[in-house]
Scaffold this active site. Structure first.
Site, short mmCIF file in Angstrom:
data_model
loop_
_atom_site.label_atom_id
_atom_site.label_comp_id
_atom_site.label_asym_id
_atom_site.label_seq_id
_atom_site.Cartn_x
_atom_site.Cartn_y
_atom_site.Cartn_z
N ASP A 1 0.83 -1.21 0.00
CA ASP A 1 0.00 0.00 0.00
C ASP A 1 0.87 1.27 0.00
OD1 ASP A 1 -2.40 1.43 0.03
OD2 ASP A 1 -3.28 0.23 1.63
N ASP B 1 -9.88 3.80 -3.99
CA ASP B 1 -10.60 2.63 -3.50
C ASP B 1 -11.99 2.52 -4.12
OD1 ASP B 1 -9.49 2.62 -0.03
OD2 ASP B 1 -8.46 2.19 -1.89
#
Length: 681
Positions: free
Chosen positions: A184, A239
């Site tokens: 990430d 996202d």
């Protein structure tokens, strides 16, 4: 990047990300800084082949990731992970091609141990990660893990990240038996993205263990331009969330990037939401179809312990999975996208084409292309396989369907000599969206067209409505034969009972016919219908009127408050540039809201802009459409701008559609207000 259930957590995380980007003081002049106290011992530097040439992920990875269904809740633990592995085997997902069980954020203990190593959270994983990995491997599956290319992960607490610990963490992952790493982007301290992700690439390679490398930097640095040399897949967007608007926005961002994808190197538009409950099954089939046509990773994001039979049916459709897993590795490309009617084609290794006819709009649409347009050579006839209906037909070259609202018809088309063995394809259509006022009769016209190389014989059409509705044919419903290109047209009088409440109802066109060899064939399309209420005369606030449809990027469309972004009713007073408005709609891009005007209205007016609740963020564009025609638009508006007036001439329109798109930079913080929104009828 991930959005947690509360707005407070999301805001705090955004602040940490911004701080990471601004922390340029941690960079050395040579651009190779590691934060103080984060020493690691890299292996000797050597030439490393592009990650896409490591023999891994030659087709898009398929598996499970817990984040979309559990976030950091306590239910994410060793028992859940083992249970998912069991379900993969018991429910046939393993046999369908799913192989990775991936742990997302919150698997780790809050601090490294005395030796500087990561440890599993003792409550969630009391036996450690290796024990879980061994269990997953015993099922013939593989396991993945998560960390961040920063000092801390993206969880609201912030667990240990890998920045400065790349080689020791990679070695630890390898020792545990990890097969997949999701890396990430939170708390990255401003270190150059390519540098951070390349360092972990080198660290993984140094372990000697084959580990699929998933770069999750949210598309911020255009990874499709460079990440093929670094990782096996890379996130192209922010996202996803479990809504039609979010899925649609992400799909549109990912579709233009087809040239970057190929075996071992994949565009990643984020995990699947299929089965999480925020969309209809029709929308989930579109989600799954389009991810497969885009050759995207198929990572299940729903809790399979609670999944419905329909969810399993979607995820286990092997014909659709085969499109995603085709070894040629081509991502589908857009052939057309006029007025929300999309045609996307994907070249397959056997020379066939997967063709998606996708309907973005809120009513059934006729969508068509040709075999030649999809890239197939000229032929006497073609076989067409409907991958959701699991039926095969022949066609003379036309590929067409009436596609339900938010639906996708996914076809596999081939130029081969076996087409004559199948019945002809027929195209079913309707002249307009079925909008009915209760108690009043509406005339609808349907068509049945032979698209095949052979005639359709003994054709019979039937239109069915809900119980209590009157549906009467007022012209012929059958034909002895339809040669190629010929149509059967039928007019129907449809009446909903006077007591029918406004809302969506089902109409279905069912056609039965025979192939030349006598074989029976059938084609059915759900058309849907709306019972509507005529708008009142004079000026009205649209927030007080019933909607035909509403889709939104985050949370529901709110009446007379801002979007708020999560649960219904969590918005604030609509405020644009410090001005508060009492009436209107609060939305989040990508958003679409439809109202029935019935041809009786003249204008729509509003004051529009980005709501103040997201601070100095957000950029959006507003459109008012009248029966598909753009009647007014604003261009891009930002949070720094005051409310802008918008006026649209909607004279004669049956349907008024209010659309908000992002400002070209993704949908993060795109809270938009249709303030003081009025219609004159």
């Amino acid at each position: 990047m991930r959005h947690l259930p509360t707005r407070t957590t999301r805001t705090a995380r955004a602040g940490r990300r911004a701080a990471g980007v601004l922390a340029a003081g941690l960079l050395c002049a040579a651009g190779t800084a590691v934060p103080a106290g984060a020493a690691d011992s890299p292996a000797p530097r050597r030439t490393v082949a592009p990650q896409s040439e490591n023999g891994l992920a030659l087709t898009p990875p398929m598996g499970f990731n817990n984040w979309n269904s559990t976030h950091c809740r306590a239910e994410f633990d060793e028992s859940m992970v083992k249970g998912i592995a069991d379900i993969f085997v018991e429910k046939g997902l393993k046999d369908a091609g799913y192989q990775y069980i991936n742990l997302d954020d919150c698997w780790a203990a809050p601090q490294r141990n005395a030796e500087g190593k990561l440890e599993a959270d003792p409550k969630r994983f009391p036996n450690g990660i290796k024990a879980v990995a061994d269990y997953v491997h015993s099922k013939g599956l593989k396991i993945g893990i998560y960390t961040s290319a920063g000092t801390r992960t993206c969880d609201s607490v912030g667990l240990p990240g890998a920045l400065g610990h790349e080689y020791s963490d990679a070695r630890q992952f390898a020792d545990w038996g990890i097969d997949y790493l999701k890396y990430d982007n939170c708390n990255n301290q401003g270190v150059d993205a390519r540098q951070r992700y390349t360092t972990m690439r080198d660290a993984l390679e140094a372990t000697g263990r084959p580990i699929v490398y998933s770069i999750c930097e949210w598309g911020q640095n255009k990874p499709w331009e460079w990440a093929g040399e670094v990782g096996n897949l890379w996130r192209t967007t922010g996202d996803i969330n479990d809504s039609w608007g979010s899925m649609l926005s992400i799909m549109k961002q990912n579709l233009p990037l087809a040239a970057a994808a190929g075996p071992g190197r994949w565009n990643d538009p984020d995990m699947l939401e299929v089965g999480n409950g925020g969309m209809t099954d029709t929308e989930y089939r579109t989600h799954f179809s389009m991810w497969s046509v885009m050759a995207a990773p198929l990572l299940i994001g729903s809790d399979l312990r609670r999944a419905s039979a329909e969810t399993y049916e979607i995820l286990s459709n092997r014909e659709v999975v085969a499109v995603d897993q085709d070894p040629l590795g081509k991502q589908g490309t857009v052939l057309s996208s006029t007025d929300g009617r999309w045609v996307v084609a994907k070249e397959m290794a056997d020379g066939s084409r997967a063709v998606a006819l996708f309907n973005e709009t809120d009513s059934a649409q006729h969508i068509a292309t040709t075999a030649a347009g999809a890239g197939l050579p000229e032929a006497d006839g073609y076989t067409v396989r409907d991958l959701w209906e699991h039926r095969t037909y022949n066609t003379a070259g036309t590929l067409a369907a009436t596609v339900p609202a938010h639906g996708t018809v996914l076809l596999r088309v081939a130029a081969d000599d076996g087409w004559a063995a199948y019945p002809p394809a027929v195209g079913l259509g309707i002249d307009s969206a079925p909008l009915l006022e209760a108690g009043r009769t509406t005339t609808l016209t349907t068509t049945v067209t032979d698209l095949g190389r052979t005639p359709a014989r003994a054709v019979s059409a039937r239109l069915d409505g809900p119980s209590g509705w009157r549906v009467e044919a007022v012209s012929p419903t059958g034909a002895p034969a339809l040669p190629t290109g010929r149509s059967l047209t039928t007019r129907w009088r449809v009446t909903a009972p006077a007591s029918t409440p406004a809302g969506a109802y089902g109409l279905t066109l069912d056609v039965r016919y025979r192939a030349p060899n006598g074989a029976r064939a059938r084609s059915t399309v759900p058309l849907g219908a709306h019972v509507v209420v005529a708008p009142p005369a004079g000026d009205s606030f649209l927030s007080d009127l019933p909607r035909l449809s509403a889709s939104n990027g985050w949370g529901p469309v709110e009446r007379d408050t801002s979007n708020g972004e999560s649960a219904a009713g969590d918005g604030n007073p609509m405020t644009i540039g410090g001005t508060v408005f009492a009436k209107g709609l609060g939305v989040h891009a990508y958003s679409s809201v439809e109202f029935y005007a019935g041809g009786a209205c003249s204008t729509v007016t509003a004051r529009v802009g980005v709501d103040d609740e997201k601070g100095a963020k957000g950029s959006v564009a507003f459109e008012i459409r009248a029966d598909g025609r753009t009647a007014a638009s604003t261009g891009v508006l930002t949070n720094a701008m005051p409310a802008q007036p918008i006026t649209a001439d909607v004279g004669g329109a049956r349907v008024v559609r209010l659309v908000v798109t992002d400002g070209g930079d993704g949908t993060d913080s795109d809270h938009a207000d249709w303030a003081d929104l009025r219609i004159t009828c």
